[in-house]
Design a protein around this motif. Sequence first.
Motif, short mmCIF file in Angstrom:
data_model
loop_
_atom_site.label_atom_id
_atom_site.label_comp_id
_atom_site.label_asym_id
_atom_site.label_seq_id
_atom_site.Cartn_x
_atom_site.Cartn_y
_atom_site.Cartn_z
N SER A 159 0.85 -1.19 0.00
CA SER A 159 0.00 0.00 0.00
C SER A 159 0.89 1.24 0.00
O SER A 159 1.80 1.35 0.82
N GLU A 160 0.65 2.15 -0.93
CA GLU A 160 1.36 3.43 -0.96
C GLU A 160 0.33 4.51 -0.64
O GLU A 160 -0.54 4.81 -1.45
N ALA A 161 0.43 5.09 0.55
CA ALA A 161 -0.66 5.87 1.13
C ALA A 161 -1.13 7.02 0.25
O ALA A 161 -2.32 7.34 0.23
N SER A 162 -0.23 7.65 -0.50
CA SER A 162 -0.62 8.82 -1.28
C SER A 162 -1.48 8.47 -2.49
O SER A 162 -2.09 9.35 -3.10
N SER B 216 4.61 4.71 3.36
CA SER B 216 4.20 6.13 3.33
C SER B 216 5.44 6.99 3.16
O SER B 216 6.47 6.75 3.79
N ASP C 240 7.84 10.11 3.65
CA ASP C 240 8.11 10.94 4.82
C ASP C 240 8.54 12.34 4.37
O ASP C 240 9.65 12.52 3.87
N TRP D 209 11.17 12.72 1.49
CA TRP D 209 10.20 11.82 0.89
C TRP D 209 10.69 10.38 0.82
O TRP D 209 10.21 9.59 0.01
N HIS E 4 10.84 6.51 2.07
CA HIS E 4 9.68 5.67 2.32
C HIS E 4 9.74 5.04 3.71
O HIS E 4 10.73 4.39 4.06
#
Length: 275
Positions: free
Chosen positions: A19-22, A50, A52, A57, A59
């Motif tokens: 899962s990649e939150a964005s 996610s 950071d 940025w 992960h």
Amino acid sequence: MASNTAPAAPPIALAIAGSEASGGAGAQTDLKTFHQLGVFGCTALTCIVSMDPKRNWDHRFVPVDPQVIADQIEACATVHTRIDAVKIGMLGTLATIDAVDAALEQYQFPNLVVDPVLICKGQEPGTTLDVDNALRAKILPRAKMATPNLFEAATLAGTDEITSVAQLKDAAKRIYDLGVPNVLAKAGPTLGTGTALDVFYDGETLEVLEVPAVGTERMHGAGCTLAAAVTAELAKGATPLEAAVTAKNVVSASVNPGMHGNIPFTYVYQGFYQG
């Protein structure tokens, strides 16, 4: 007069991925791509990722318990009467690879597409060597098609780097020699050809696939979108080369114009593709 004939049920594709939150990559992108191409999507999440904003940025990576991964795959395999294709994305740990390998052995899904995520931004390359080796030994041999990016293609092919189309062709052949019957080696816009370029190889056909480049930088989620589109097309009955050609067009539409947020790079949006 309205027809009483029910529409045919769509093909079903399973994404075993993080899962990649964005929403710009990972399982979220897989599901959107499946839907865009008329395929019903289901998922087994392998990790939670996610970005950071406080650390450039990088992960944040949290693996899902292996039993939970196995449970998700079991649910997908038994809820649906069939799974027509499977995409393997981010795995990330030895325990995850073992759980996924056991499930693939048990269910014998057709049309397995392996997007060999060998490293996640923010991870140390040295700590991932065992994971990379396990992915190569256990998951890659099950693939109907592999879709490595330049770094992954060079790693799998055993070369230092890929800086030319000729080297990318050679890497695709070397990965085929590992036992992968269809290889789609992804370069995108990074080889300086003025195009977004990938190489397809199936042991006989060596095809350079090009579409006009949109910018010169790689886009977040483009590789996930390409592999998911290949998976969806295989689920619908396309040949591997046909699936690769369609996938290129899907990605081209998804990156032009793409999405622009607070991150310093553009990310994909699948809604623009018109098949």
